[in-house]
Design an enzyme around this catalytic site. Structure first.
Site, PDB file in Angstrom:
ATOM      1  N   TYR A  11       9.210  10.894 -22.815  1.00  0.00           N
ATOM      2  CA  TYR A  11       8.660  11.466 -21.565  1.00  0.00           C
ATOM      3  C   TYR A  11       7.449  10.483 -21.406  1.00  0.00           C
ATOM      4  O   TYR A  11       6.452  10.834 -20.575  1.00  0.00           O
ATOM      5  CB  TYR A  11       8.071  12.907 -21.405  1.00  0.00           C
ATOM      6  CG  TYR A  11       9.164  13.829 -21.605  1.00  0.00           C
ATOM      7  CD1 TYR A  11      10.270  14.246 -20.476  1.00  0.00           C
ATOM      8  CD2 TYR A  11       9.629  14.431 -22.715  1.00  0.00           C
ATOM      9  CE1 TYR A  11      11.115  14.915 -20.595  1.00  0.00           C
ATOM     10  CE2 TYR A  11      10.551  15.339 -22.871  1.00  0.00           C
ATOM     11  CZ  TYR A  11      11.399  15.482 -22.030  1.00  0.00           C
ATOM     12  OH  TYR A  11      12.424  16.471 -21.892  1.00  0.00           O
ATOM     13  N   ASP A  22      10.980   4.259 -20.076  1.00  0.00           N
ATOM     14  CA  ASP A  22      11.398   4.027 -21.397  1.00  0.00           C
ATOM     15  C   ASP A  22      12.756   3.499 -21.581  1.00  0.00           C
ATOM     16  O   ASP A  22      13.445   3.475 -20.568  1.00  0.00           O
ATOM     17  CB  ASP A  22      11.249   5.141 -22.242  1.00  0.00           C
ATOM     18  CG  ASP A  22      12.101   6.329 -21.875  1.00  0.00           C
ATOM     19  OD1 ASP A  22      13.234   6.119 -20.962  1.00  0.00           O
ATOM     20  OD2 ASP A  22      11.707   7.568 -22.124  1.00  0.00           O
ATOM     21  N   HIS A  62       9.216  17.299 -15.475  1.00  0.00           N
ATOM     22  CA  HIS A  62       9.923  16.157 -15.613  1.00  0.00           C
ATOM     23  C   HIS A  62      11.350  16.244 -14.430  1.00  0.00           C
ATOM     24  O   HIS A  62      11.606  15.049 -13.737  1.00  0.00           O
ATOM     25  CB  HIS A  62      10.867  16.032 -16.989  1.00  0.00           C
ATOM     26  CG  HIS A  62      11.507  14.843 -17.372  1.00  0.00           C
ATOM     27  ND1 HIS A  62      11.033  13.573 -17.085  1.00  0.00           N
ATOM     28  CD2 HIS A  62      12.850  14.621 -17.546  1.00  0.00           C
ATOM     29  CE1 HIS A  62      11.954  12.647 -17.399  1.00  0.00           C
ATOM     30  NE2 HIS A  62      12.921  13.181 -17.690  1.00  0.00           N
ATOM     31  N   HIS A 122       0.836  -1.121   0.003  1.00  0.00           N
ATOM     32  CA  HIS A 122       0.055  -0.011   0.112  1.00  0.00           C
ATOM     33  C   HIS A 122       0.911   1.364   0.090  1.00  0.00           C
ATOM     34  O   HIS A 122       1.708   1.354   0.781  1.00  0.00           O
ATOM     35  CB  HIS A 122      -0.969   0.160   1.256  1.00  0.00           C
ATOM     36  CG  HIS A 122      -1.819   1.231   1.559  1.00  0.00           C
ATOM     37  ND1 HIS A 122      -2.853   1.360   0.323  1.00  0.00           N
ATOM     38  CD2 HIS A 122      -1.863   2.176   2.403  1.00  0.00           C
ATOM     39  CE1 HIS A 122      -3.427   2.497   0.979  1.00  0.00           C
ATOM     40  NE2 HIS A 122      -2.980   2.869   1.841  1.00  0.00           N
TER      41      HIS A 122
END
Length: 134
Positions: free
Chosen positions: A126, A30, A104, A22
């Site tokens: 991204y 990527d 980012h 939890h």
């Protein structure tokens, strides 16, 4: 026959996912995402584009209760409307999901707190996501 027949077959991915509890987080990245030595990385990249972040997410969401997804804001400015719609559609299939897009640099600051990272062959700019278990 006790062998797993469907879903995720990779034993390293199964082991990693089984240890998430939890509010713990898991990164699906990527092919070019930086290596983080402080968190476990399971690299399942086979070649450019195989598998994708969404391939992994689509398998995970069958048995992994997701409460939150984070993604970089830059995803929406560096991808086509079709790519954005594909991700949004996959996210929308998860009941009661919250999706947050943040810069980012802030996304990367959350990575070291993850239980682990699954690296894919995805070339989507991204396209990385952080999943928080519900």
């Amino acid at each position: 026959m006790p062998m797993i027949q469907s879903g995720i077959l990779n034993p390293h991915v199964l082991d990693l996912v089984a240890r998430i509890r939890h509010t713990n987080t898991l990164v699906i990245s990527d092919w070019a995402f930086p290596f983080w030595p402080q968190i476990e990385t399971v690299d399942i990249s086979l070649t450019h584009g195989i598998p994708t972040v969404l391939d992994v997410l689509d398998l995970l969401k069958q048995n992994f209760k997701i409460g939150q997804i984070w993604q970089a804001e830059e995803f929406t400015t560096n991808n086509s409307a079709e790519t954005i719609a594909r991700f949004d559609s996959s996210f929308a299939e998860i009941p009661d999901i919250a999706v947050a897009r943040l810069p980012h640099i802030d996304f990367k600051k959350q990575v070291p707190q993850a239980i682990g990272l699954i690296r894919t062959g995805d070339p989507t700019p991204y396209g990385n996501i952080i999943l928080e278990s519900a």
